[in-house]
Design a protein around this motif. Structure first.
Motif, PDB file in Angstrom:
ATOM      1  N   UNK A 192      -5.692  42.428  86.554  1.00 41.86           N
ATOM      2  CA  UNK A 192      -5.396  41.013  86.820  1.00 41.86           C
ATOM      3  C   UNK A 192      -3.893  40.827  86.868  1.00 41.86           C
ATOM      4  N   UNK A 193      -3.494  39.710  87.479  1.00 41.17           N
ATOM      5  CA  UNK A 193      -2.100  39.280  87.498  1.00 41.17           C
ATOM      6  C   UNK A 193      -2.042  37.904  86.845  1.00 41.17           C
ATOM      7  N   UNK A 194      -1.238  37.769  85.816  1.00 38.76           N
ATOM      8  CA  UNK A 194      -1.146  36.502  85.095  1.00 38.76           C
ATOM      9  C   UNK A 194      -0.082  35.597  85.700  1.00 38.76           C
ATOM     10  N   UNK A 195      -0.417  34.335  85.831  1.00 39.07           N
ATOM     11  CA  UNK A 195       0.605  33.301  85.955  1.00 39.07           C
ATOM     12  C   UNK A 195       1.046  32.929  84.542  1.00 39.07           C
ATOM     13  N   UNK A 196       2.288  32.500  84.415  1.00 44.10           N
ATOM     14  CA  UNK A 196       2.824  32.190  83.090  1.00 44.10           C
ATOM     15  C   UNK A 196       1.992  31.122  82.380  1.00 44.10           C
ATOM     16  N   UNK A 197       1.632  30.056  83.116  1.00 42.24           N
ATOM     17  CA  UNK A 197       0.890  28.973  82.469  1.00 42.24           C
ATOM     18  C   UNK A 197      -0.511  29.420  82.057  1.00 42.24           C
ATOM     19  N   UNK A 198      -1.085  30.370  82.809  1.00 43.18           N
ATOM     20  CA  UNK A 198      -2.404  30.892  82.449  1.00 43.18           C
ATOM     21  C   UNK A 198      -2.333  31.677  81.145  1.00 43.18           C
ATOM     22  N   UNK A 199      -1.330  32.539  81.022  1.00 42.21           N
ATOM     23  CA  UNK A 199      -1.190  33.323  79.797  1.00 42.21           C
ATOM     24  C   UNK A 199      -0.934  32.416  78.604  1.00 42.21           C
ATOM     25  N   UNK A 200      -0.062  31.434  78.763  1.00 47.00           N
ATOM     26  CA  UNK A 200       0.232  30.523  77.656  1.00 47.00           C
ATOM     27  C   UNK A 200      -1.012  29.737  77.243  1.00 47.00           C
ATOM     28  N   UNK A 201      -1.836  29.355  78.217  1.00 47.25           N
ATOM     29  CA  UNK A 201      -3.072  28.649  77.898  1.00 47.25           C
ATOM     30  C   UNK A 201      -4.009  29.532  77.075  1.00 47.25           C
ATOM     31  N   UNK A 202      -4.090  30.820  77.410  1.00 41.85           N
ATOM     32  CA  UNK A 202      -4.946  31.737  76.652  1.00 41.85           C
ATOM     33  C   UNK A 202      -4.396  31.955  75.248  1.00 41.85           C
ATOM     34  N   UNK A 203      -3.075  31.996  75.121  1.00 44.25           N
ATOM     35  CA  UNK A 203      -2.464  32.134  73.796  1.00 44.25           C
ATOM     36  C   UNK A 203      -2.797  30.909  72.948  1.00 44.25           C
ATOM     37  N   UNK A 204      -2.665  29.730  73.528  1.00 43.48           N
ATOM     38  CA  UNK A 204      -3.025  28.513  72.785  1.00 43.48           C
ATOM     39  C   UNK A 204      -4.511  28.507  72.445  1.00 43.48           C
ATOM     40  N   UNK A 205      -5.340  28.972  73.378  1.00 45.35           N
ATOM     41  CA  UNK A 205      -6.776  28.999  73.141  1.00 45.35           C
ATOM     42  C   UNK A 205      -7.166  29.907  71.990  1.00 45.35           C
ATOM     43  N   UNK A 206      -6.324  30.887  71.683  1.00 42.67           N
ATOM     44  CA  UNK A 206      -6.589  31.777  70.548  1.00 42.67           C
ATOM     45  C   UNK A 206      -6.148  31.175  69.229  1.00 42.67           C
ATOM     46  N   UNK A 207      -5.570  29.960  69.276  1.00 49.09           N
ATOM     47  CA  UNK A 207      -5.139  29.307  68.048  1.00 49.09           C
ATOM     48  C   UNK A 207      -3.688  29.540  67.695  1.00 49.09           C
TER      49      UNK A 207
END
Length: 256
Positions: free
Chosen positions: A148-163
């Motif tokens: 996969x290729x991450x967009x910055x906002x996608x990665x940050x959203x997943x980080x937030x989703x992990x708490x």
């Protein structure tokens, strides 16, 4: 060559650090030199054996301060062999783009991170990575390759989703983007192509000599061409814990 910027990601002597998917161990070695108690974990047994040998050599040469420790071990990022809240710091560099269950990896990292602890996540940046994929299927369509290729906002959203709470981002290794474009254009396994050889010599010179000219050029180009996107986050303290500091949310991140 470090991707994590330790001026933005402070590390204290005695911190317990997990370098997850450590590879050849570059970040683990730096943490060891800074006095941390380091665990370098990877699923590749051959690389782990080499990392263990380098740890022993560093210990023998006195490169690590008193109190620092270093362990290299094989392990599964989706089933970390550590109790909850075991580490002050977790680093995962250029790993998540390889793993189908990236949310599962983030959940495991969050589980083993102490409240108030810090995490650094680095992945290939969207723009330069898209160029590599467009130039060469062999660059990513290999066993264990990038899925996969991450967009910055996608990665940050997943980080937030992990708490976790992001607090900073940046880009790194701008001078390496053209090298990988050349590799993809001439064949990822073709190290004899003259443009690839010439650029590789430039990178080796830059890494070994650290000349001012390339340092300045890379800092100027990182926002535009940086090969890696780096995000830093903290694990919030439990609500109501006396003395727990407020976590600061990152307010801006590049989305290239």
């Amino acid at each position: 060559m470090l991707t994590v910027d330790f001026t933005r990601f402070p590390l204290a002597p005695g911190d317990r650090v997990l370098d997850l998917g450590c590879g050849a161990g570059r970040h683990a070695f730096e943490c060891y030199r800074r006095g941390a108690r380091v665990v370098a974990l990877d699923r590749n047994g051959e690389e782990i054996r080499e990392v263990a040998q380098w740890f022993a050599a560093m210990r023998e040469a006195g490169e690590a301060p008193a109190g620092a420790t270093a362990t290299a071990m094989e392990g599964d990022a989706l089933a970390l062999p550590f109790p909850d809240e075991s580490f002050d710091v977790v680093i995962i560099s250029e790993v998540m783009e390889h793993i189908p269950d990236d949310k599962g990896v983030l959940a495991e990292m969050t589980r083993v991170l102490k409240p108030g602890g810090r995490i650094a996540v680095t992945v290939p940046r969207y723009g330069p990575e898209k160029v590599c994929w467009a130039l060469s299927d062999a660059y990513h369509e290999v066993e264990g390759g990038h899925i996969r290729i991450y967009r910055a906002d996608e990665l940050l959203a997943k980080i937030r989703g992990a708490g976790l709470t992001p607090y900073g981002t940046h880009h790194a290794h701008a001078l390496h983007s053209p090298y990988w474009w050349l590799k993809c254009a001439f064949g990822v396994d073709n190290d004899k192509a003259l443009p690839v050889q010439a650029y590789h010599k430039l990178l080796v010179w830059d890494i070994m000599k650290k000349p001012l000219a390339t340092r300045v050029a890379e800092r100027a180009l990182n926002p535009v061409l940086g090969k890696s996107f780096v995000a830093y986050a903290t694990k919030p303290h439990l609500p109501g814990v006396p003395g727990a500091p407020e976590d600061t949310e990152v307010t801006e991140a590049a989305t290239r």
